[in-house]
Design an enzyme around this catalytic site. Sequence first.
Site, PDB file in Angstrom:
ATOM      1  N   ASP A   1       1.726   3.158   3.431  1.00  0.00           N
ATOM      2  CA  ASP A   1       1.219   3.490   4.910  1.00  0.00           C
ATOM      3  C   ASP A   1       2.413   4.117   5.809  1.00  0.00           C
ATOM      4  OD1 ASP A   1       3.299   1.736   5.180  1.00  0.00           O
ATOM      5  OD2 ASP A   1       1.843   0.082   6.417  1.00  0.00           O
ATOM      6  N   SER A   2       3.275   4.679   5.190  1.00  0.00           N
ATOM      7  CA  SER A   2       4.079   5.886   5.855  1.00  0.00           C
ATOM      8  C   SER A   2       3.489   7.001   6.140  1.00  0.00           C
ATOM      9  CB  SER A   2       5.342   6.016   4.865  1.00  0.00           C
ATOM     10  OG  SER A   2       4.874   6.330   3.584  1.00  0.00           O
TER      11      SER A   2
ATOM     12  N   ASP B   1      -0.874   0.632  -0.658  1.00  0.00           N
ATOM     13  CA  ASP B   1      -0.079   0.035   0.169  1.00  0.00           C
ATOM     14  C   ASP B   1      -1.069  -0.683   1.047  1.00  0.00           C
ATOM     15  OD1 ASP B   1       2.132  -0.882   1.074  1.00  0.00           O
ATOM     16  OD2 ASP B   1       2.732   1.082   2.360  1.00  0.00           O
TER      17      ASP B   1
ATOM     18  N   LYS C   1       0.757  -2.903  -3.113  1.00  0.00           N
ATOM     19  CA  LYS C   1       1.928  -3.438  -2.235  1.00  0.00           C
ATOM     20  C   LYS C   1       1.672  -4.105  -1.014  1.00  0.00           C
ATOM     21  CE  LYS C   1       5.054  -0.606  -0.205  1.00  0.00           C
ATOM     22  NZ  LYS C   1       4.905  -1.344   1.187  1.00  0.00           N
TER      23      LYS C   1
ATOM     24  N   GLU D   1       3.700  -6.078   2.294  1.00  0.00           N
ATOM     25  CA  GLU D   1       4.918  -6.427   2.960  1.00  0.00           C
ATOM     26  C   GLU D   1       5.111  -8.128   3.153  1.00  0.00           C
ATOM     27  OE1 GLU D   1       5.761  -4.154   6.590  1.00  0.00           O
ATOM     28  OE2 GLU D   1       5.257  -2.269   5.442  1.00  0.00           O
TER      29      GLU D   1
ATOM     30  N   GLU E   1      13.854  -3.063   0.992  1.00  0.00           N
ATOM     31  CA  GLU E   1      14.163  -1.951   1.508  1.00  0.00           C
ATOM     32  C   GLU E   1      15.069  -2.403   2.493  1.00  0.00           C
ATOM     33  OE1 GLU E   1      10.649  -0.172   3.666  1.00  0.00           O
ATOM     34  OE2 GLU E   1      12.199   1.118   4.945  1.00  0.00           O
TER      35      GLU E   1
HETATM   36  O1  KIV Z   1       4.907   3.137   3.087  1.00  0.00           O
HETATM   37  C1  KIV Z   1       5.636   3.572   2.523  1.00  0.00           C
HETATM   38  O2  KIV Z   1       5.835   4.660   2.139  1.00  0.00           O
HETATM   39  C2  KIV Z   1       6.849   2.439   2.173  1.00  0.00           C
HETATM   40  C3  KIV Z   1       8.039   3.104   1.334  1.00  0.00           C
HETATM   41  C4  KIV Z   1       8.906   3.022   2.702  1.00  0.00           C
HETATM   42  C5  KIV Z   1       8.739   2.174   0.328  1.00  0.00           C
HETATM   43  O3  KIV Z   1       6.502   1.318   2.249  1.00  0.00           O
END
Ligand code: KIV
Length: 266
Positions: free
Chosen positions: A45-46, A84, A114, A116, A183
């Site tokens: 989500d970056s 994510d 993934k 959080e 992280e």
């Molecule tokens: O969203 C993302 O790219 C991440 C990385 C910082 C691992 O969670």
Amino acid sequence: MPKITIQDFSKKKSEKKKITMLTAYDYPFAQIVDEAGIDAILVGDSLGMVVQGLENTLPVTMDEMIYHTKMVSRAVKNAMVIGDMPFMSYQASVEDAVMNAGRFLKEAGASAIKIEGGAEVAEHIKAMTKSDIPVMSHIGLTPQSIHRMGGYKVQGKTEEAQKKLIKEAHIAEDAGAFSLLLEAIPMNLARKITEELSIPTIGIGAGPFCDGQVLVLHDVIGLFERFVPKFVKRYANLKEEALKAIKDYKEDIEKGAFPSEDQSFK
Ligand code: KIV
């Protein structure tokens, strides 16, 4: 070469071979990352910050994540594609978590997701794993918690915080996560967690002792300049290269050098 699986992840840990991971958000870059032989591509989500130009990751939606993950999956031959879970796609309920995680596999071609959090999402991890959705848990600095954490700060600095993170790591593993992303935590804490867990750890700003490493692609190739975290190593400056190419193109048009006969039809 067949697609990388979660079994390959654990094999790499047991053989003490490093797992390589990078983010990507679209077809051309995913193709390059895959061709380079990277084990896993995280559609992070970056993308909110490095592609959409947002201040942080919070506004990114589930539909946007699916849109980008589809492009990445289309490009990839070997890497594992990990979607994510964006902010508010899982926080409200376990049901939301399973349905949204399922979308990454069903609609977007990902093979894992993934999420959080550790302890607070243990039930979500259990339910997703039970639904055959492989889960990577993400602890330490979790960017979706930026307002609670008061910014992008290194986590696990006090003894108490370290104990909590070690406990969270075990909870995530016991809940069924196939891997754990760490992280921005001290490297010796990451080492301890890596040694204690049987699932592989992937570090970003967590030092050299993790089982694998991940970075944001746009940081690595020099396409994101707003800020560069201490843990980033830049391997290229594509912005400079692109800027030069585009300026040369503009100049050629203005002085009549483009198009030439070579680019024209007779
Ligand atoms: O969203 C993302 O790219 C991440 C990385 C910082 C691992 O969670």
